[in-house]
Design an enzyme around this catalytic site. Sequence first.
Site, PDB file in Angstrom:
ATOM      1  N   GLU A 278       0.824  -1.196   0.000  1.00 32.17           N
ATOM      2  CA  GLU A 278       0.000   0.000   0.000  1.00 32.17           C
ATOM      3  C   GLU A 278       0.865   1.255   0.000  1.00 32.17           C
ATOM      4  OE1 GLU A 278      -3.878  -0.704   1.853  1.00 32.17           O
ATOM      5  OE2 GLU A 278      -3.521   1.147   2.961  1.00 32.17           O
ATOM      6  N   GLU A 281       2.138   1.653  -3.420  1.00 30.42           N
ATOM      7  CA  GLU A 281       1.045   2.084  -4.287  1.00 30.42           C
ATOM      8  C   GLU A 281       0.798   3.582  -4.088  1.00 30.42           C
ATOM      9  OE1 GLU A 281      -2.629   0.263  -3.215  1.00 30.42           O
ATOM     10  OE2 GLU A 281      -3.589   0.661  -5.142  1.00 30.42           O
ATOM     11  N   CYS A 298      -8.363  -2.617   3.761  1.00 34.44           N
ATOM     12  CA  CYS A 298      -8.293  -3.807   4.616  1.00 34.44           C
ATOM     13  C   CYS A 298      -9.656  -4.179   5.167  1.00 34.44           C
ATOM     14  CB  CYS A 298      -7.386  -3.612   5.819  1.00 34.44           C
ATOM     15  SG  CYS A 298      -6.106  -2.435   5.594  1.00 34.44           S
ATOM     16  N   SER A 318      -7.270   1.643  -2.315  1.00 33.18           N
ATOM     17  CA  SER A 318      -6.058   0.878  -2.596  1.00 33.18           C
ATOM     18  C   SER A 318      -6.471  -0.432  -3.243  1.00 33.18           C
ATOM     19  CB  SER A 318      -5.327   0.600  -1.284  1.00 33.18           C
ATOM     20  OG  SER A 318      -4.419  -0.454  -1.472  1.00 33.18           O
ATOM     21  N   LYS A 357     -15.738 -10.321   7.076  1.00 31.94           N
ATOM     22  CA  LYS A 357     -14.736 -11.193   6.441  1.00 31.94           C
ATOM     23  C   LYS A 357     -15.404 -12.443   5.870  1.00 31.94           C
ATOM     24  CE  LYS A 357     -10.909  -8.874   7.245  1.00 31.94           C
ATOM     25  NZ  LYS A 357     -10.183  -8.263   6.128  1.00 31.94           N
ATOM     26  N   GLU A 360     -16.348 -11.348   2.568  1.00 27.44           N
ATOM     27  CA  GLU A 360     -15.193 -11.089   1.700  1.00 27.44           C
ATOM     28  C   GLU A 360     -14.754 -12.357   0.961  1.00 27.44           C
ATOM     29  OE1 GLU A 360     -11.718  -8.689   3.200  1.00 27.44           O
ATOM     30  OE2 GLU A 360     -10.626 -10.488   2.614  1.00 27.44           O
ATOM     31  N   GLU A 365     -13.795 -12.369  -7.221  1.00 22.00           N
ATOM     32  CA  GLU A 365     -12.441 -11.916  -7.597  1.00 22.00           C
ATOM     33  C   GLU A 365     -11.396 -12.384  -6.597  1.00 22.00           C
ATOM     34  OE1 GLU A 365     -15.032 -10.029  -6.811  1.00 22.00           O
ATOM     35  OE2 GLU A 365     -14.490  -8.291  -5.576  1.00 22.00           O
ATOM     36  N   CYS A 502     -10.702  -3.218  14.395  1.00 19.43           N
ATOM     37  CA  CYS A 502     -11.037  -4.644  14.418  1.00 19.43           C
ATOM     38  C   CYS A 502     -11.266  -5.172  15.836  1.00 19.43           C
ATOM     39  CB  CYS A 502      -9.939  -5.455  13.759  1.00 19.43           C
ATOM     40  SG  CYS A 502      -9.605  -4.887  12.092  1.00 19.43           S
TER      41      CYS A 502
END
Lengths: 667, 639
Positions: A278, A281, A298, A318, A357, A360, A365, A502
């Site tokens: 990141e 990037e 994230c 990102s 999650k 996710e 993808e 989190c």
Amino acid sequence: MSGFVTVDGIPVPIEGEKNLLALIRKANIDIPTFCYHSHLSTYGACRLCLVEINGREIDASCVVPPKDGMSIKTSTPKIRSMRRMNLELILANHKQDCPVCERSESCKLRDLSAKMGIHEVRFKPTKAEKPKDEGSVSLVRDPNKCILCGDCVRYCSEIQAVGAIDFVYRGGEAEVSPAFGRSLGEVGCVNCGQCAAVCPTAAIVPRNDTGKVWADLDNPKKVVAAQIAPAVRVALGEHFGLSSNESELGKIGTALRMLGFDKVYDTAFGADLTVVEEANEFLERKKKGENLPIFTSCCPAWVKFAEHFFPDALPNLSTCKSPQSMMGALLHDQYDKEAEKEGKEFVVVSVMPCTAKKFEITRPELSINGKPLVSHVITTSELASMIQEAGIRFADLDPVSMDLPMGFASGAGIVFGNAGGVSEAVARYVAGAPGSGGSQVLNFIDEVPEGGIRTATLGNGDQKIRIVSVQGLANAKRVVKEITEGKREADIVEVMACPGGCIGGAGQPISYDPDIKYKRSQGLHRADTAKQLRTTQSNPFVDQYYREIIKGDPGCHKAHELLHTHYSYRKRIGDLRISLVSGNSKEKVAVKVCVGTNCFLKGSQEILGALTKKIDDDGISGIVSVTATFCKENCGKGPTVHVGSKVLSHATPESVLKELDLQLNKN
Amino acid sequence: MDGSNTAVAENLKTRTSDYNAARDRVKRRIVVCAGTGCIANGSLKVFEKLKNLSEEKGLSVTIRLEPCDKHPKDVLLTHSGCQGFCQVGPLLTIDPDGILYTHVKPEDVEEIVSETLIQNKTIDRLLYRDPSTNETRKGKSDITFYNRQQRFVLQSCGVVDPEDINEYISNGGYDAARKTIFDMTPEQVCEEMKASGLRGRGGAGFPTGRKWELALRQKENEKYIICNGDEGDPGAFMDRSVLEGNPHSVVEGMIIGSRATGAQTGYVYVRAEYPLAVTRIRRAVEDARKAGFLGKDIMGSGHNFDIRVMEGAGAFVCGEASAMVSSIMGNRGMPRPKPPRSAEKGLWEKPTIVNNVETLALVPRIISGGAAEFRKLGTAGSPGTKTFALTGHVANTGLIEVPFGTTLREIVFEIGGGVLDEKGNIDNSAFKAVQIGGPSGGCLTSEHLDIPMDFDSLGSIGAMIGSGGLVVMNNSTCMVQIAHFFMQFTQRESCGKCVPCREGTQQLLGLLNEIIAGNGTDQTLSLMEELCSNVADSSLCGLGKSAPSPVLSTLHQFREEYEAHVSHKVCPTGQCTSLVPITIDAVLCKGCTMCTRSCPVQAITGEKKMPHVIDAMKCIKCGACISTCKFNAIKRGQA
């Protein structure tokens, strides 16, 4: 307002409390309530926090502001009997399968019923059982357990700005539901799960996936690896009477091996990789001057939120996969072949503090050849239940270390579990020279954020990097808006959907300790400071990974293949349509007219009328189909009409008929 | 300023004299009642046919007075709002003849045209017939239902054409608005309202002047005024009638309210189930805007005020101020805890005044006639009049208006024409009770017949005026069923927010069901009482707090009836079918013993070939014996 309120005969000073309830709690009296939460708007519906004011009226203490000279009683016979009766009324229509309920241990209704001394419910149920909503991969709703306190509704709209659920119907029919009675899986729910975390009962709970994990563990044909997210290590122990301010990663490793996991890794290693990718990037974007500020990626709830609500901001996210998915990708890259040689299948299970999650890992993808990078996600609480089921005495376990190399993380990777942690990790990466010990750069972790938004600036002049760290999606929405309107400057924006980050995720143990998030955050802080290596670049395995596996620099082709992803705009509500004129096999043009509220108000009904009239008049019902669709989410340009493949904005009956004629003639 | 004042006054005067001159050119005026009740019974067809037939017969007919049209007309044919006597509608009044035709059907039109309009004869069979004497009555002034009333707020309802702003103006309309805007300060308007003693007609009776004064003192630039037309009580239609019959009075009342409080925007919140009221108030707002009475710089005074009409989705709870505010803002209609009250923080967090339709409609008349004049009506504590929707077991039902202080006896026995017994005959001794105030109200019995009906007298006996529903009940009415009826309504209409109201009302209904089914015990009654007091004391909003009233009040007034249901398993009126005894007709019974075998509780005994009997204490009223008996000897009810 200053002065004193007499609470049950004892004068209590007014010190800025907005309501009597807060003041009474200060006087060491636990006033029962379901619907009061200091961070949500007052709702005043459960009618348990009743108090007698000045010997006359009885009112809910959560809504009455304290006034000097007030005298209140919190426990008169009448008030006790009213509280008991209101609880009885709730219990009468609450599905009471307590022994097998997910929230058996942490149910507030059960707790208060016991505390209020209710041993009998004199009322009969008046409602028929309703079906559960099993349509979301992250959450399960059981309306039969809902007590309609509205905590979830207010959390979802006030803190998260999502508004995926609200009240529908009146009286005894009233229930909390996603729009149009749909499932949570079909609407704009971002799966943060805070609704479940705030729910006093089990009306919304994280989906339990332990059965799938047990099945894999019991399957000799599978090699099962576990990865543990940073925030799990400071919360799992709560289930076993351990303190939250210690990292129990070692014990967790032991427990996981005892459960039958073949390998045990630390997601914080993925976090270290995220920092590298990141940061690079970001530097690349800064050099090119495009897609800035960069938003972190994230947090899966934030990513889905952006896909639903800020499609224009997606290029700024990102492209880094989340640490969980990075781990999944590189573990499969490393160990699939090894397992195949033995005729086995390699699978990854994540232990996460998070319900999003679970969603996710279902993203197409984030899979290779149809197989998800991570097969199952279980929450901290689910892992605790597995440990309990296996009879493992967690508290007494000896710690072991994780499997290397992906079981070792720097302090920077660990602080990812705290809100502000990603910023801190990146700051350390940018500030620290390779190999340096690295000390804390930002003081985010110790600060209580003002309005959930914290800012810091690194360096100066051209090198200046402005970091914004946001928690809560309503705050994220505000920041995005401010940036779009040019009212806020930022280079890096870290977004954590859950307040606290989190550690406050919905997969963490349910706690009624108001300081629990602080304790967990201190736990992570200690785990970070205990590390000798506190920056990502000081983690030797990160360096090794780029040298031996990636065989290139951060951001190179292989790194991109393994560690990056992409995003796309997502509708808030699944396809809903009403077919008005159905074409036949000779259909040439399909017309779709949006009849969402905005387009409807701007005249889509007239367009539909003109269309059906024309089709009738011209006798072309075979070759044209007309469908009324639900919101196309292009409201600003409404009415939106699709004629064949062409999208008409600001459509009028004339423009639609003209385009239809054009296409019919062309065909 | 003064220049515009004079200009406006002149304009109003000219419009009035033009209208009156045009009216003088008309020979006859026929008013067809177009209130919802009469429309449902076909009054619009009567209207159409009247127009067509009259024209065919060579009469010149106009359906709206155009002041510029100087030609004399034979007939001015207009609609009106509710004329009140819905029971005998469709109604048709003919002036200056002073005729009221009742039950008018399209088939009657030909006769009306040829007999009355052409030959000036009265058609006897269409006149109202007094049920007690069976004599005909020619017009409203001869009918007790009308002549015992004192129509003040309803004075123009049922007379004027609600869709003609000129007619409203010709009766002095919008001059009160002019007066408050040009001749009075906001403080003076509030003072005048306070002096009038006007109390809100929505139910609680809060003094309107004080409400406005509190709003005026709020230091905010933006303020709102809402006209509460979310009339939701079953059987009540006072507000609907005013909105349908004289919508301009509400618009003018709101303009005056805006002057008094400084509100710049007003909302009329009407339920969508009142389509006619919505249409008429919309039309009135539009016409008032065209005439310069609404919008920016009203009448050239610099005062800005405009009105929006908002259709509600019909939730009863939206009649509660904070729920209504929420609904207008596009949110779910749910009350919120107070403080702050809507008067401090209402629409978009701004001070918001909520007034009932009838209250606002009274305002222009108070301003134009003066507070002192208004106080001559009614009682000292409750000046003015009150409209009631009179229904139930009375000879005359409909919309009525009486001064406060009128007794229940006058309303029921005189205006209402007396109580109807089970068979529909007038029998005042059959009177049992009056349910007042709808689902939030309670019951009045014969001991209350002479209590003056006003806010304070009713309050002192634990009842309330409410919004004005009056349901008269005769002695065939089961009071448990009445409580059940209202509770069914309330539990369905609870917004579902707070526990006591949402869950409590459902449980109250459940307990009443138990009693009606004959499963009640003494504990049922005591639990019900405890629950009633809990719902009343711990609910969030006024609707929840008053939800148990019908139960509490019937329980209080007719406890022995409840006890009969519970202890003796008997419904004294025989309305609760589960509690009606099952009996065997000794003549028809052949003693076949089939019934003894079908009875699940062995309640039937008797020797073979001899008449059998049922032990009422054992019988559970399941009816199994009735269906087994081949001789129709067993039935519900006393043999």
